[in-house]
Motif scaffolding. Structure first.
Motif, PDB file in Angstrom:
ATOM      1  N   TRP A   1       0.816  -1.296   0.061  1.00  0.00           N
ATOM      2  CA  TRP A   1      -0.159   0.089   0.098  1.00  0.00           C
ATOM      3  C   TRP A   1       0.917   1.446   0.025  1.00  0.00           C
ATOM      4  O   TRP A   1       0.390   2.349  -0.630  1.00  0.00           O
ATOM      5  CB  TRP A   1      -0.926  -0.055   1.238  1.00  0.00           C
ATOM      6  N   ALA A   2       2.109   1.060   0.591  1.00  0.00           N
ATOM      7  CA  ALA A   2       2.836   2.482   0.746  1.00  0.00           C
ATOM      8  C   ALA A   2       3.356   2.861  -0.688  1.00  0.00           C
ATOM      9  O   ALA A   2       3.622   4.067  -1.055  1.00  0.00           O
ATOM     10  CB  ALA A   2       3.912   2.179   1.560  1.00  0.00           C
ATOM     11  N   GLU A   3       3.307   1.892  -1.568  1.00  0.00           N
ATOM     12  CA  GLU A   3       3.759   2.144  -2.911  1.00  0.00           C
ATOM     13  C   GLU A   3       2.598   2.581  -3.708  1.00  0.00           C
ATOM     14  O   GLU A   3       2.899   3.030  -4.999  1.00  0.00           O
ATOM     15  CB  GLU A   3       4.475   0.951  -3.481  1.00  0.00           C
ATOM     16  N   ARG A   4       1.505   2.293  -3.371  1.00  0.00           N
ATOM     17  CA  ARG A   4       0.376   2.775  -4.234  1.00  0.00           C
ATOM     18  C   ARG A   4      -0.023   4.134  -4.182  1.00  0.00           C
ATOM     19  O   ARG A   4       0.453   4.746  -3.180  1.00  0.00           O
ATOM     20  CB  ARG A   4      -1.055   1.785  -3.680  1.00  0.00           C
ATOM     21  N   GLU A   5      -0.370   4.678  -5.218  1.00  0.00           N
ATOM     22  CA  GLU A   5      -0.841   6.307  -5.424  1.00  0.00           C
ATOM     23  C   GLU A   5      -1.917   6.534  -4.420  1.00  0.00           C
ATOM     24  O   GLU A   5      -2.055   7.605  -3.752  1.00  0.00           O
ATOM     25  CB  GLU A   5      -1.561   6.537  -6.836  1.00  0.00           C
ATOM     26  N   ALA A   6      -2.795   5.656  -4.266  1.00  0.00           N
ATOM     27  CA  ALA A   6      -3.974   5.909  -3.365  1.00  0.00           C
ATOM     28  C   ALA A   6      -3.428   6.374  -1.940  1.00  0.00           C
ATOM     29  O   ALA A   6      -4.366   6.969  -1.194  1.00  0.00           O
ATOM     30  CB  ALA A   6      -4.737   4.818  -3.174  1.00  0.00           C
TER      31      ALA A   6
END
Lengths: 469, 364
Positions: free
Chosen positions: A328-333
């Motif tokens: 998740w840390a790498e996701r844009e959201a």
């Protein structure tokens, strides 16, 4: 009913037969012995009367006993059953005074007869006979010899009498058994009638009729009816939930589809390719949302229908958590949010679970948190020890939800009164289903001063054995 | 009721006389040799030991033989004593035992020497005429007095026991030595009748004493008494078997048979199948025949034995006798009281008294 099961009626009948047979044997034995005793008592009286009559006729002229056998004594001995009659009189010196049969009188019997009248069963040339013996003494001027006086007869009358008495007892017993059988049958039908009533009531129901049962049944059976009614009520709730889900799902799908339709209509009405492009972009975005919504509904349905027969494996929860958070840390959201991880337990943390399901739960949690909190909010995932369990929780410092909504938050399509996001409203419902599959549940609580915390406890599991690892 | 018939005197038959025993047959067969010489046959030879004159019983035997041609009846006419001895013969038991000595027949049954008869005739037989379904009284023979016609010209003929007592007292000198009766010492039937008389009335002893005073001559059989009457030796006989006396009177018109008008004993001939009968089924058939309507019908018509059955019609039936004589017939009861008579001590006491009275009256 399983094939080996015995019907209640048969079981009751079996018990009755066992009891009646056991009790009956005892009763009949008792009846037989008492019938024989009664017959003996009745006819021993005849023996005594005959014995007395003979004793009365005994005389001691010159001190020596002699007898003129009284005819009536023999008739008394013979009884109405015309027995063979026997008498045997012996003086004290061993001289036989008179006898009509060589009765088997032993020294022992003679000794016992000295004290009082004795009755003995004996055998004369293979014929069973009954004997009564007494010693007759008489006062007189001279010394007089006492006389051993034994009388007897065959047992025919006793057998007949005992037979009649026994027959009467046996008949009474047979009648009793019959009456008992009838009464038990009646009682059985009466006692089992409510069961039949219940069966009829259930059989008469339509398949979709899950209203509670209202039957006037005995207290013992009321529990069964209550249980059934609880089951019906659960079914009813479940069905209502399902119907609501379908209605919500249709509604949720209808909105984006309607949007798609109006956008495409507008685009079709326009001649401007730029408008087409804008419309296409809108359609694309809306289709993606709708597709994700459908996917989530599918996964929720699948979770509900997977049944309990899923496989759990030892799972390192801390590793899974780290992977998901890293993802998740790498996701844009999540870029606008401060996503944190706090593992407070010694590692590794082993639990029994399904990796894909727990991963899905974490994804949903984080997705939800990101979606319903304003940019810049802090989202922290925590893994902590609680007694024997581990507690997995997510906390944000967003606006939170009103207290009255908290309880409903895990229902499908519940968005905490927020219509401003693109969420499907299914994320927490799916997470809750997963929690249920793991035998636990999600606790929702508000944080101070604002924000929301979701948590669930999982039992610690054993680390995988070397072979299966 | 009186029978008066023509008489032919001087007919005397040879008889068997078993000696050395108190119980002598009351009824002796005419032909003693007949039984002894019966030939052994390959066919079933039914052995009947009977104290019942063959010539009286012949019609019944003939009817049975006609109905059962496959059976040879070896009918042995004996004294009551011999019949009793033969019934106790363990090595060579008879099939059927018939005797008028009722107490001894009862004693044999009581000793278990008879076997029950399980045929319809036996079941239907009147209860007063049977014991244990083993022993059956199948005749009904009144006990009578008989006198010579010339007695009536000297004194009023007796009709009752009281008349007898008066005659014995009033005409003692005239009757001295001309009286006869059954010997209780030498005859079982005589003993039974005397015992029964004494049982019914204590005045019987007065009668016995009066008889003794008139120097009564005791005989062993009815036939001997009848012969003595026909000879003219005796004027008056007391306690004769009516069955024989009536037949005798038919051919001897100077003998008058009188059934006592106050009370009359009735003797029943008793038959049973022996426990160890070599031919039990034939023996049962024989006794059943005696009890059957056919057998009883012959007894009522062809013999003076008197039928017991009510459904038999003939000159000699118990029913007809009752109609003619009235209700003072007293059949000797067939029950255990008879067993007292065979008790040796009681028998001895009775005979002792009999002898005492006799000596006392002779001394007077």
């Amino acid at each position: 009913m399983t094939p080996g099961a015995i019907s209640l009626k048969r079981r009751l009948a079996l018990w009755l037969v066992v009891i009646v047979a056991g009790l009956g044997t005892l009763l009949l034995i008792e009846a037989y012995t008492s019938a024989r005793k009664a017959a003996n008592r009745a006819l021993d009286g005849q023996l005594e009367a005959a014995s007395l009559t003979i004793a009365e006729s005994l005389q001691w002229p010159d001190g020596v006993p002699t007898l003129e056998m009284p005819a009536s004594a023999l008739q008394i001995l013979a009884t109405p059953w015309q027995e063979r009659v026997f008498y045997w009189l012996r003086a004290d010196n061993g001289r036989i005074i008179t006898r009509n049969a060589d009765l088997p009188i032993t020294a022992m019997m003679a000794r016992e007869a000295r004290a009082d009248t004795v009755y003995r069963d004996a055998d004369l040339d293979g014929v069973p006979i009954r004997l009564a013996g007494r010693e007759v003494n008489s006062a007189g001027w001279d010394t007089q010899e006492p006389v051993q006086l034994w009388v007897g007869h065959t047992r025919q009358g006793r057998d007949v009498l005992a037979g009649e008495l026994f027959e009467k007892s046996a008949t009474r017993f047979a009648a009793m058994v019959m009456i008992t059988a009838v009464l038990v049958t009646i009682a059985m039908f009466t006692a089992l009638a409510p069961l039949k009533q219940l069966r009829r009531a259930l059989r008469a129901r339509r398949a979709d009729d899950i209203r509670p049962l209202h039957l006037g049944v005995p207290r013992e059976m009321q529990e069964l009816v209550d249980t059934l009614n609880r089951l019906f009520s659960d079914q009813r709730n479940h069905r209502e939930m399902l119907l609501r889900f379908i209605a919500d799902a249709s509604h949720q799908l209808k909105t984006p589809l309607a949007g798609l339709q109006s956008t495409s209509e507008l685009a079709l009405a326009s001649e401007d390719p730029a408008a087409w492009r804008r419309a296409l972009a809108t359609v694309h975005e809306s289709a993606g949302r709708t597709s994700r919504l459908a996917g989530q509904m599918l996964s929720l349905t699948r979770l509900d229908h997977l049944g309990p027969a899923h496989e759990r494996h030892p799972l390192a929860l801390d590793r899974l958590l780290r992977e998901v958070v890293t993802d998740w840390a790498e996701r844009e959201a999540s870029h606008a949010h401060d996503l944190g991880l706090d593992i407070q337990t010694p590692r590794p943390v082993w639990v029994e679970g399904e990796a894909w399901a727990l991963a899905e739960l974490l994804h949903n949690w984080i997705d939800n948190a990101c979606r319903y909190t304003p940019p810049g909010s802090t989202i922290t995932l925590t893994l902590a020890s609680v007694d024997n369990a581990v507690r997995l929780s997510i906390e944000d410092d967003g606006p939170g939800v009103p207290a009255d909504v908290i309880a409903r938050l895990t229902r499908p399509f519940e968005r905490g009164q927020r219509q401003d996001t693109e969420g499907s409203g299914l994320g927490l419902a799916i997470a809750d289903s997963i929690a249920h599959r793991h035998g636990t549940h999600i606790t929702v609580a508000a944080c101070q001063p604002h924000g929301l915390r979701l948590s669930l406890d999982l039992a610690r599991g054993a680390p995988p054995s070397e072979t299966s690892a | 009721m009186t029978w008066q018939r023509a008489i032919h005197t001087g007919r005397t038959a040879a008889r068997a006389r078993p000696s050395g025993w108190l119980i002598t047959g009351a009824l002796i067969g005419l032909l003693a040799g007949l039984a002894a010489s019966s030939p052994a046959e390959a066919r079933t030879a039914l052995v009947v030991e009977a104290a019942l004159d063959r010539d009286v019983f012949e019609p019944v035997l003939a009817a049975f033989a006609a109905e059962n041609p496959q059976l040879d009846v070896d009918y042995r006419d004996r004294s009551t004593l011999t019949v009793d001895q033969r019934a106790r013969d363990r090595d060579d038991p008879p099939d059927v035992v018939i005797s008028s000595a009722m107490p001894w027949q009862m004693a044999l049954s009581n000793e278990g020497l008879a076997q029950p008869l399980d045929v319809p005739e036996a079941a239907e037989w009147p209860a007063w005429a049977k014991w244990r379904d083993e022993v059956f009284g199948f005749t009904f023979e009144p006990i009578v007095m008989a006198y010579r016609l010339e007695l009536a010209s000297h004194m009023p003929p007796p009709e009752t026991h009281r008349d007898l007592l008066h005659l014995f007292t009033d005409y003692r000198e005239l009757l001295a030595g001309r009286l006869t009766t059954y010997s209780p010492e030498e005859s079982g039937v005589g003993y039974l009748l005397a015992q029964q008389d004494a049982r019914y009335t204590p005045r019987a002893w007065d009668l016995f004493t009066a008889m003794d005073a008139a120097d009564v001559q005791p005989e062993r059989t009815t036939r001997q008494m009848l012969e003595g009457l026909s000879d003219g030796r005796y004027w008056l006989g007391y306690n004769l078997l009516g069955s024989y006396a009536m037949v005798w009177a038919q051919t001897h018109p100077d003998i008058i048979v009188q059934v006592p008008n106050d009370y009359s004993l009735v003797l029943m001939r008793m038959a049973f199948v022996h426990r160890d009968a070599p031919h039990p089924s034939a023996a049962k058939r024989f006794v059943a025949f005696l009890l059957s309507q056919r057998g009883q019908h012959i007894m009522a018509g062809g013999t003076p034995l008197f039928s017991v059955r009510d459904d038999v019609i003939g000159p000699y039936t118990a029913q007809r006798l009752r109609d003619q004589v009235g209700d003072h017939l007293y059949p000797i009861p067939i029950n255990a009281t008879l067993l007292a008579f065979v008790d040796p001590l009681r028998r001895q006491a009775f005979l002792d008294r009999w002898r005492r009275e006799r000596q006392a009256s002779h001394a007077r």
